[in-house]
Design a protein around this motif. Structure first.
Motif, short mmCIF file in Angstrom:
data_model
loop_
_atom_site.label_atom_id
_atom_site.label_comp_id
_atom_site.label_asym_id
_atom_site.label_seq_id
_atom_site.Cartn_x
_atom_site.Cartn_y
_atom_site.Cartn_z
N TYR A 117 14.15 -77.75 51.35
CA TYR A 117 15.37 -78.38 50.82
C TYR A 117 15.06 -79.27 49.63
N LEU A 118 13.96 -80.02 49.71
CA LEU A 118 13.59 -80.92 48.61
C LEU A 118 13.31 -80.13 47.33
N GLY A 119 12.63 -78.97 47.46
CA GLY A 119 12.33 -78.16 46.29
C GLY A 119 13.58 -77.59 45.64
N ILE A 120 14.49 -77.05 46.45
CA ILE A 120 15.73 -76.49 45.93
C ILE A 120 16.58 -77.57 45.28
N LYS A 121 16.66 -78.75 45.93
CA LYS A 121 17.46 -79.84 45.38
C LYS A 121 16.90 -80.30 44.04
N ARG A 122 15.58 -80.37 43.94
CA ARG A 122 14.94 -80.79 42.69
C ARG A 122 15.27 -79.81 41.56
N LEU A 123 15.23 -78.52 41.84
CA LEU A 123 15.53 -77.50 40.84
C LEU A 123 16.98 -77.60 40.37
N ILE A 124 17.92 -77.79 41.31
CA ILE A 124 19.33 -77.91 40.95
C ILE A 124 19.57 -79.14 40.10
N GLU A 125 18.92 -80.25 40.45
CA GLU A 125 19.09 -81.48 39.68
C GLU A 125 18.62 -81.30 38.24
N LEU A 126 17.48 -80.66 38.05
CA LEU A 126 16.96 -80.44 36.70
C LEU A 126 17.90 -79.55 35.88
N ILE A 127 18.43 -78.51 36.50
CA ILE A 127 19.35 -77.60 35.80
C ILE A 127 20.61 -78.34 35.38
N LEU A 128 21.18 -79.15 36.30
CA LEU A 128 22.42 -79.87 35.99
C LEU A 128 22.21 -80.87 34.85
N ILE A 129 21.12 -81.63 34.90
CA ILE A 129 20.89 -82.65 33.88
C ILE A 129 20.62 -82.02 32.52
N ILE A 130 19.77 -80.99 32.48
CA ILE A 130 19.44 -80.35 31.21
C ILE A 130 20.68 -79.68 30.61
N THR A 131 21.52 -79.08 31.44
CA THR A 131 22.73 -78.44 30.95
C THR A 131 23.69 -79.45 30.32
N ALA A 132 23.81 -80.61 30.96
CA ALA A 132 24.75 -81.64 30.47
C ALA A 132 24.12 -82.60 29.47
N LEU A 133 22.87 -82.35 29.09
CA LEU A 133 22.13 -83.32 28.25
C LEU A 133 22.81 -83.63 26.92
N PRO A 134 23.32 -82.65 26.16
CA PRO A 134 23.97 -82.99 24.88
C PRO A 134 25.12 -83.97 25.04
N LEU A 135 25.97 -83.74 26.05
CA LEU A 135 27.09 -84.66 26.29
C LEU A 135 26.60 -86.02 26.74
N ILE A 136 25.57 -86.05 27.59
CA ILE A 136 25.03 -87.31 28.09
C ILE A 136 24.46 -88.15 26.95
N VAL A 137 23.77 -87.51 26.02
CA VAL A 137 23.17 -88.23 24.90
C VAL A 137 24.25 -88.88 24.04
N ILE A 138 25.32 -88.15 23.77
CA ILE A 138 26.42 -88.70 22.96
C ILE A 138 27.05 -89.91 23.64
N ILE A 139 27.31 -89.79 24.95
CA ILE A 139 27.91 -90.89 25.71
C ILE A 139 26.97 -92.10 25.71
N CYS A 140 25.68 -91.86 25.89
CA CYS A 140 24.71 -92.96 25.92
C CYS A 140 24.65 -93.69 24.58
N ILE A 141 24.72 -92.95 23.47
CA ILE A 141 24.69 -93.59 22.15
C ILE A 141 25.91 -94.49 21.97
N LEU A 142 27.09 -94.01 22.36
CA LEU A 142 28.31 -94.80 22.24
C LEU A 142 28.25 -96.06 23.11
#
Length: 306
Positions: free
Chosen positions: A198-223
């Motif tokens: 479970y820990l391995g699968i959860k880690r993989l899903i977390e990385l995919i979600l964060i990397i996918t949303a990274l462009p939007l996250i960076v813009i929000i963080c700058i603002l």
């Protein structure tokens, strides 16, 4: 008249337009019914659950529209409908709990204070001998103790009337995200450690979600960083040592939401704490001050869930 003619001449004559127009209200109603069913009892993470429910429903809607090959689908319309429906669901849920809170009866041998001060519950302390079950949406008691004949008879009446009985510790955990340690059994303590798979699968899903949303996250963080710098002097990022997995310490990152001063008094922030900045109030309200913690998640210091 113009709207009527548009519906009759443009929409009603085209089956694809009809399916497209009906898809979004159907998705919203599906999310609404699901939220009412899953979140009938208030939960501390209702915001995350509502967003997750809506994401799943709109994912199925997007799959259906793609399968039907509807030419009217656009990313802008789809995203805006998702955001509007999410906001409406959150507003509906908060208003429902505020003006129509569940009436919960807490038996006298159970702690009353955690339920009395919970804003979405109307908690009343009661005695098993003098209770009218039909006056309550649920009863709270310590199910770990042995029941006397009077309490057993009460549980039978509640079951006949389909009124749920909640265990004190389980309900406190559900409402406040805190586990009372006094009555934990060895079996419950063992369940705190999830399996390695479970820990391995959860880690993989977390990385995919964060990397996918990274462009939007960076813009929000700058603002947010610009807003913090313009609002008050001091660093943009707040750093604090925390205890993580297996007792290892790490540096947790958050956007600074409080004033910096020479007073190093250590105490938790209160609801109307004077140290909280104007931008900080907004960040805390919508939890955006925790966005830098995604870096901790990428490093493996923290997890999105648990």
């Amino acid at each position: 008249a113009g709207i009527y003619l548009f519906i009759v001449n443009d929409i009603a004559t085209d089956p694809q337009r009809i399916l497209f127009m009906l898809g979004f209200p159907t998705a919203y109603l599906t999310s609404l019914v699901t939220v009412q069913y899953i979140l009938r009892l208030p939960k501390f993470d209702f915001f995350n659950r509502i967003i997750a429910i809506n994401i799943i429903v709109y994912s199925f809607l997007g799959l259906a529209l793609s399968t039907l090959r509807l030419p009217l689908v656009s990313r802008e319309v789809f995203l805006s409908e998702f955001l509007v429906s999410s906001v409406l669901l959150i507003i509906y849920y908060k208003l429902l709990n505020r003006y129509f809170p569940l009436r919960i009866g807490v038996l006298v041998h159970s702690p009353f204070e955690p339920f009395y001060r919970y804003p979405a519950l109307n908690a009343v302390q009661i005695d098993a001998a003098a209770i009218e079950p039909n006056h309550f949406d649920g009863i709270v008691t310590n199910l770990r103790n042995e029941s006397d004949p009077e309490t057993t008879n009460l549980f039978a009446r509640l079951a006949q009337q389909r009124i749920p009985v909640y265990d004190t510790d389980n309900l406190i955990e559900r409402l406040w995200a805190r586990i009372p340690l006094g009555n934990l059994t060895s079996i419950e303590i063992e369940t705190f450690r999830p399996p390695t798979f479970y820990l391995g699968i959860k880690r993989l899903i977390e990385l995919i979600l964060i990397i996918t949303a990274l462009p939007l996250i960076v813009i929000i963080c700058i603002l947010i960083a610009i807003a913090i710098k313009l609002d008050s002097p001091g660093p943009i990022i707040f750093r604090q040592q925390r205890i993580g997995f297996s007792g290892e310490t790490f540096v947790m990152l958050k956007f600074r939401s409080m004033l910096t001063s020479g007073n190093h008094e250590t105490r938790f922030a209160e609801k109307k704490d004077s140290r909280i900045t104007r931008v900080g109030k907004t960040l805390r309200r919508v939890r955006l001050d925790e966005l830098p913690q995604l870096w901790n998640v990428l490093r493996g210091d923290m997890s999105l869930i648990g």
